[in-house]
Design an enzyme around this catalytic site. Structure first.
Site, short mmCIF file in Angstrom:
data_model
loop_
_atom_site.label_atom_id
_atom_site.label_comp_id
_atom_site.label_asym_id
_atom_site.label_seq_id
_atom_site.Cartn_x
_atom_site.Cartn_y
_atom_site.Cartn_z
N HIS A 146 0.84 -1.21 0.00
CA HIS A 146 0.00 0.00 0.00
C HIS A 146 0.86 1.25 0.00
O HIS A 146 1.93 1.29 0.63
CB HIS A 146 -1.02 0.01 1.14
CG HIS A 146 -0.48 0.18 2.52
ND1 HIS A 146 -0.28 1.43 3.08
CD2 HIS A 146 -0.13 -0.71 3.47
CE1 HIS A 146 0.17 1.28 4.31
NE2 HIS A 146 0.29 0.00 4.58
N ASP A 190 3.70 -5.66 3.35
CA ASP A 190 3.36 -4.48 4.14
C ASP A 190 4.21 -4.54 5.41
O ASP A 190 3.91 -5.31 6.32
CB ASP A 190 1.86 -4.52 4.48
CG ASP A 190 1.41 -3.28 5.27
OD1 ASP A 190 2.25 -2.40 5.54
OD2 ASP A 190 0.22 -3.21 5.62
N GLU A 197 -5.00 2.28 2.44
CA GLU A 197 -5.05 1.08 3.30
C GLU A 197 -5.28 1.44 4.75
O GLU A 197 -6.02 0.77 5.48
CB GLU A 197 -3.74 0.29 3.16
CG GLU A 197 -3.74 -1.06 3.87
CD GLU A 197 -3.15 -1.06 5.27
OE1 GLU A 197 -3.11 -2.12 5.88
OE2 GLU A 197 -2.73 0.01 5.78
N GLU A 198 -4.65 2.53 5.18
CA GLU A 198 -4.64 2.86 6.62
C GLU A 198 -6.00 3.27 7.15
O GLU A 198 -6.21 3.30 8.35
CB GLU A 198 -3.62 3.98 6.90
CG GLU A 198 -2.18 3.63 6.54
CD GLU A 198 -1.53 2.65 7.52
OE1 GLU A 198 -2.23 2.16 8.43
OE2 GLU A 198 -0.32 2.40 7.38
N ASP A 221 6.12 1.40 6.94
CA ASP A 221 4.68 1.20 6.74
C ASP A 221 4.12 2.23 5.76
O ASP A 221 3.74 3.30 6.15
CB ASP A 221 3.97 1.28 8.10
CG ASP A 221 2.52 0.90 8.03
OD1 ASP A 221 2.08 0.44 6.97
OD2 ASP A 221 1.82 1.09 9.04
N HIS A 228 3.40 4.58 12.18
CA HIS A 228 2.31 5.54 12.41
C HIS A 228 2.77 6.77 13.20
O HIS A 228 1.95 7.49 13.74
CB HIS A 228 1.10 4.90 13.10
CG HIS A 228 0.51 3.75 12.33
ND1 HIS A 228 -0.33 2.82 12.88
CD2 HIS A 228 0.66 3.38 11.04
CE1 HIS A 228 -0.68 1.93 11.97
NE2 HIS A 228 -0.08 2.24 10.83
#
Ligand SMILES: *[C@@H]1O[C@H](CO)[C@@H](O)[C@H](O)[C@H]1NC(C)=O
Ligand SMILES: *[C@@H]1O[C@H](CO)[C@@H](O)[C@H](O)[C@H]1NC(C)=O
Ligand SMILES: *[C@@H]1O[C@H](CO)[C@@H](O)[C@H](O)[C@H]1NC(C)=O
Length: 368
Positions: free
Chosen positions: A181, A262, A234-235, A200, A337
């Protein structure tokens, strides 16, 4: 990678209603959010952000509501089963010689320099356009007539990107897919926070880009059509892959196997997590074979819970999919994140093993 596995009862924690009450008319702009096969609720954006901040796993099923039944949708299975042995060692090992992790790092560094790749932000679109140009360059802008690049448009601004190597087979609906992603997120401030997203999922994105480049350079022509998917959004609940999987299901595409990349760059644990829930058992066994045969690192079986990455969208439609992750779930990068998910925390030797794995998957799965 989306969220974290919660062991407490979600229904109690979030007062999420059961399937039966999910049909209550939604407020304008609300999203239908599922946190398990049976728990779903219409939510406002701020409620969705709250889930993201709590690291809860969820899928946004608003666009696939008619298929998100809780049961797997019946899908025609590929005429060609998953291979039970490896047949193309010479070809795979030759391709492995062309992996260039300096190039990978250089491209990853640029990709992480966009403020955020959040799906609805301006830099979320700019970074996707940059990636599209890189993919066009990697595919030599259409020099090979059987390789094509397309964007897959969604109802939001950030598109997904698909690279297709048309196979020589007459089975023109049977394909093999590798996925990653292209978006990122800062969970403390989803819409505007700095989100370099190196691991990520810059790592998986660069894995696919490097594989595409190598296959084009070698003029690789598969038997079954081979696709590389770079998913948007995606998130925020696997939106990009849900849209692509739905479209493929509706046009009758048959998928021999889908493999998700991922988070591949954090080596703190040192073993791959082979994700065994919401994935296909036979495809899992096949990836285990590939790891044993081709990689310097090994794996452990692991569970990541509901909807933790894009393979889950394919699983929803009854397609065989698998997810190999940088570590058993929970032993993965602590930086994701946040502003600290940077290239400094990427182990290139470790990430290289996933490029090798993806190349092996692409070759062994796209041939008879
Ligand atoms: C290929 O396309 C890219 C991006 O559109 C461009 O920057 C590059 O110059 C092109 N290369 C060739 C060989 O045409
Ligand atoms: C690939 O195959 C599809 C379907 O057979 C066809 O529509 C498409 O034009 C082909 N593309 C290339 C680049 O060969
Ligand atoms: C990022 O790393 C710095 C330095 O280790 C640390 O002080 C900070 O709390 C981290 N930020 C987040 C959001 O994790």
């Amino acid at each position: 990678m989306l969220g974290k596995l919660l062991s407490v009862g979600l229904a109690a924690l979030l007062s999420i209603s059961s399937v039966a009450s999910a049909t209550t008319a939604p407020a304008p702009g609300a999203r239908l959010i599922a946190t398990s096969d049976t728990e779903r609720q219409w939510m406002t954006e701020s409620q969705v952000f709250d889930l993201i901040r709590r690291d809860v796993h969820f899928r946004d099923i608003s666009d696939i509501e008619e298929y998100a039944t809780g049961a797997v949708v019946p899908t025609p299975q590929a005429a060609m089963p998953i291979p039970t042995s490896l047949e193309y060692q010479a070809e795979v090992v030759e391709l492995h010689q062309s992996i260039d992790m300096h190039r990978y790092l250089q491209k990853l560094t640029t990709f992480t320099s966009f403020h955020t790749r959040y799906y609805e932000s301006p830099s979320g679109v700019e970074s996707t356009m940059w990636l599209l140009e890189e993919i066009n360059a990697a595919t030599q802008n259409g020099t090979l007539p059987y390789v094509e690049v397309e964007t897959f448009e969604h109802r939001f601004a950030q598109p997904s990107i698909i690279v297709r190597f048309n196979g020589t087979s007459k089975r023109d609906k049977d394909i093999v897919i590798l996925g990653s992603h292209l978006d990122s997120i800062n969970t403390a401030s989803p819409a505007t926070g700095r989100a370099p997203g190196a691991d990520d999922d810059g790592s998986g994105t660069m894995t696919l880009l490097e594989i595409v480049r190598i296959l084009v350079d070698h003029q690789f022509r598969p038997y079954l059509t081979l696709e590389f998917h770079f998913y948007a959004a995606e998130e925020v609940g696997l939106l990009g892959s849900a849209g692509v999987a739905k479209a493929y299901y509706e046009k009758g595409t048959i998928v021999r196997g889908m493999s998700q990349y991922d988070m591949t760059g954090y080596s703190g644990y040192g073993k791959i997590g082979l994700i065994r829930d919401y994935t296909d058992p036979d495809l899992g066994d096949f990836l285990a074979k590939l790891i044993d045969e081709y990689l310097l690192i090994t794996y452990e079986d692991s569970l990541c819970g509901y909807g933790c990455s894009d393979h889950a969208s394919w699983n929803n439609f009854g397609y065989r999919s698998i997810f190999t992750f940088e570590a058993p779930f929970g032993k993965h990068s602590p930086f994701i994140h946040t502003v600290n998910d940077t290239v400094d925390n990427i182990d290139l030797n470790y990430a290289k093993e996933f490029v090798k794995l993806g190349l092996a998957f692409a070759v062994e799965m796209s041939f008879p």
